[in-house]
Design an enzyme around this catalytic site. Structure first.
Site, mmCIF file in Angstrom:
data_model
loop_
_atom_site.group_PDB
_atom_site.id
_atom_site.type_symbol
_atom_site.label_atom_id
_atom_site.label_comp_id
_atom_site.label_asym_id
_atom_site.label_seq_id
_atom_site.Cartn_x
_atom_site.Cartn_y
_atom_site.Cartn_z
ATOM 1 N N HIS A 98 -9.487 1.424 5.110
ATOM 2 C CA HIS A 98 -8.426 1.496 5.565
ATOM 3 C C HIS A 98 -8.266 2.472 6.896
ATOM 4 O O HIS A 98 -9.089 3.520 6.672
ATOM 5 C CB HIS A 98 -7.361 2.231 4.866
ATOM 6 C CG HIS A 98 -5.962 2.162 5.299
ATOM 7 N ND1 HIS A 98 -5.416 3.046 6.058
ATOM 8 C CD2 HIS A 98 -4.834 1.218 4.879
ATOM 9 C CE1 HIS A 98 -4.125 2.838 6.331
ATOM 10 N NE2 HIS A 98 -4.131 1.518 5.946
ATOM 11 N N GLY A 131 2.468 2.542 10.700
ATOM 12 C CA GLY A 131 3.330 3.731 10.432
ATOM 13 C C GLY A 131 4.158 4.258 11.734
ATOM 14 O O GLY A 131 4.597 5.205 11.818
ATOM 15 N N GLY A 171 2.777 -0.964 4.278
ATOM 16 C CA GLY A 171 2.971 0.319 3.936
ATOM 17 C C GLY A 171 4.403 0.517 3.638
ATOM 18 O O GLY A 171 5.010 0.562 2.501
ATOM 19 N N GLY A 172 5.153 1.436 4.645
ATOM 20 C CA GLY A 172 6.370 1.808 4.363
ATOM 21 C C GLY A 172 7.545 0.772 3.856
ATOM 22 O O GLY A 172 8.218 1.192 2.952
ATOM 23 N N GLU A 187 -6.749 4.910 7.974
ATOM 24 C CA GLU A 187 -6.560 6.398 7.473
ATOM 25 C C GLU A 187 -7.730 6.956 6.751
ATOM 26 O O GLU A 187 -8.149 8.055 6.786
ATOM 27 C CB GLU A 187 -5.373 6.652 6.529
ATOM 28 C CG GLU A 187 -3.895 6.320 7.538
ATOM 29 C CD GLU A 187 -2.746 5.653 6.704
ATOM 30 O OE1 GLU A 187 -2.831 5.599 5.444
ATOM 31 O OE2 GLU A 187 -2.167 5.140 7.211
ATOM 32 N N GLU A 190 -5.479 -4.562 10.717
ATOM 33 C CA GLU A 190 -4.465 -3.601 11.094
ATOM 34 C C GLU A 190 -4.726 -3.001 12.158
ATOM 35 O O GLU A 190 -5.720 -1.744 12.377
ATOM 36 C CB GLU A 190 -4.271 -2.562 9.639
ATOM 37 C CG GLU A 190 -4.052 -3.327 8.618
ATOM 38 C CD GLU A 190 -3.479 -2.386 7.602
ATOM 39 O OE1 GLU A 190 -2.449 -2.438 6.878
ATOM 40 O OE2 GLU A 190 -4.048 -1.317 7.024
ATOM 41 N N ASN A 239 0.935 -1.205 -0.139
ATOM 42 C CA ASN A 239 -0.114 0.136 0.115
ATOM 43 C C ASN A 239 0.997 1.187 0.093
ATOM 44 O O ASN A 239 1.364 1.631 1.043
ATOM 45 C CB ASN A 239 -0.961 -0.141 1.121
ATOM 46 C CG ASN A 239 -1.651 1.351 1.572
ATOM 47 O OD1 ASN A 239 -1.688 2.115 0.446
ATOM 48 N ND2 ASN A 239 -2.300 1.387 2.669
ATOM 49 N N TRP A 240 1.127 1.742 -1.116
ATOM 50 C CA TRP A 240 2.105 2.747 -1.178
ATOM 51 C C TRP A 240 1.420 4.226 -0.706
ATOM 52 O O TRP A 240 2.104 5.220 -0.634
ATOM 53 C CB TRP A 240 2.622 2.998 -2.860
ATOM 54 C CG TRP A 240 3.251 1.934 -3.433
ATOM 55 C CD1 TRP A 240 3.659 0.789 -2.485
ATOM 56 C CD2 TRP A 240 3.623 1.768 -4.742
ATOM 57 N NE1 TRP A 240 4.409 -0.015 -3.499
ATOM 58 C CE2 TRP A 240 4.434 0.770 -4.805
ATOM 59 C CE3 TRP A 240 3.540 2.404 -5.809
ATOM 60 C CZ2 TRP A 240 4.663 0.097 -5.900
ATOM 61 C CZ3 TRP A 240 3.949 1.961 -7.005
ATOM 62 C CH2 TRP A 240 4.654 0.846 -6.927
ATOM 63 N N LYS A 241 0.244 4.379 -0.298
ATOM 64 C CA LYS A 241 -0.258 5.427 0.249
ATOM 65 C C LYS A 241 -0.042 6.581 -0.824
ATOM 66 O O LYS A 241 -0.085 6.440 -1.920
ATOM 67 C CB LYS A 241 -0.056 5.683 1.719
ATOM 68 C CG LYS A 241 0.009 4.630 2.428
ATOM 69 C CD LYS A 241 0.283 4.682 3.694
ATOM 70 C CE LYS A 241 -0.054 3.449 4.781
ATOM 71 N NZ LYS A 241 -0.048 3.500 6.125
ATOM 72 N N SER A 274 3.462 -1.718 10.261
ATOM 73 C CA SER A 274 4.783 -1.901 10.406
ATOM 74 C C SER A 274 5.341 -3.587 10.351
ATOM 75 O O SER A 274 6.348 -3.742 10.903
ATOM 76 C CB SER A 274 5.247 -1.510 11.948
ATOM 77 O OG SER A 274 4.772 -0.017 12.099
HETATM 78 P P1 PGA Z 1 2.661 0.394 7.727
HETATM 79 O O1 PGA Z 1 1.353 0.687 7.056
HETATM 80 O O2 PGA Z 1 3.405 -0.870 7.089
HETATM 81 O O3 PGA Z 1 3.557 1.480 7.263
HETATM 82 O O4 PGA Z 1 2.643 0.453 9.073
HETATM 83 C C1 PGA Z 1 0.572 -0.373 6.683
HETATM 84 C C2 PGA Z 1 -0.816 -0.098 6.058
HETATM 85 O O5 PGA Z 1 -1.204 1.350 6.553
HETATM 86 O O6 PGA Z 1 -1.477 -0.881 5.172
#
Ligand code: PGA
Length: 256
Positions: A95, A173, A234-235, A97, A167, A9-11, A213
């Site tokens: 998600h 993050g 994500g990251g 966010e 999640e 997930n590149w956001k 994470s």
């Molecule tokens: P993260 O993000 O790996 O940077 O914690 C995961 C996500 O939000 O899907």
């Protein structure tokens, strides 16, 4: 047997040039024989670009959100039909966010889930508790409400097109990861809930990813848990090397 699903997930990251570089690197480091399903989710403007670069690979393309409407006067929205046209086969919905920054409710997420399925997009439905909710002991209640709300009126025939991503919001993050045992406990709870809603065999076939994470250093212990069937990353997915290491770890576990 559930094939692990590893999705990046590149956001809201990367320019077009960076998308090109990352995908080119990924293609060169990924082993096409990995027994893992793989997906990446760039931002909307770069979906078509990514789709062209991914031709001939086993990397699937997904979006990070979509409208529950198909077309019309909805300024700023992107429809599932447009996503399919741009090469997407799946979409991330709910998600944290989207829930917490953009106030998406379970009702809104449910409309999107149903529309995505109607328009032949597979769904990754995200659920998870905040730190406050974990600390006050309501993790299971929160996850149950999100599952009930997000999957309302979704039939058993459709659930094989859905993946659940657990999640924990406090782990996204932040560098904090749920311990493998903590994550497994919630994953088992989710699978039980799915079993009561859709029957044991449907629940046994559904994949439940962990997200928050996840990185090369901690993915093995998480992916070894019996109810963790992949990761939403994500990251670490913004680095071809880290992402491919997670994929090869998942593949190794799957082949054991
Ligand atoms: P993260 O993000 O790996 O940077 O914690 C995961 C996500 O939000 O899907």
């Amino acid at each position: 047997m559930r094939i692990p699903l590893i999705v990046g997930n590149w956001k809201m990251n990367l320019t077009g040039a960076e998308v090109k570089t990352l995908l080119t690197e990924l293609k060169s480091v990924l082993d096409n024989s990995a027994s893992v399903d793989i997906g990446v989710c760039p931002s909307f403007p770069f979906l078509s670009l990514a789709s062209d670069i991914l031709v001939g690979t086993n990397i699937k393309l997904g979006a990070q959100n979509m409208s529950w409407e198909v077309s019309g006067a909805f300024t700023g929205e992107v429809s599932p039909v447009q996503l399919r046209d741009a090469g997407c086969s799946f979409v991330i919905l709910g998600h944290s966010e989207r829930r917490h920054i953009f106030n998406e409710s379970n009702d809104c997420i449910n409309k999107k889930v149903k529309r995505a399925l109607e328009e032949s997009l597979n769904v990754i439905l995200c659920v998870g508790e905040t730190l406050k909710e974990r600390e006050n002991g309501s993790t299971e209640q929160v996850v149950k409400t999100q599952l009930e709300g997000g999957l309302k009126d979704v039939n058993v025939e459709d659930v094989d097109n859905i993946t659940i991503a657990y999640e924990p919001v406090w782990a996204i993050g932040t560098g904090k990861t749920a311990t493998p045992a903590m994550a497994q406990e919630v994953h088992a709870f989710i699978r039980n809930w799915l079993g009561s809603a859709y029957g044991r065999s449907a629940a046994d076939e559904m994949r439940i990813q962990y997200g928050g994470s996840m990185k090369p250093e901690n993915c093995e212990a998480l992916l070894q848990q019996s109810d963790i069937d992949g990761g939403l990353i994500g990251g670490a997915s913004l680095h071809a090397g880290k992402f491919s290491q997670i994929i090869s770890t998942a593949s190794g576990i799957n082949e054991e």
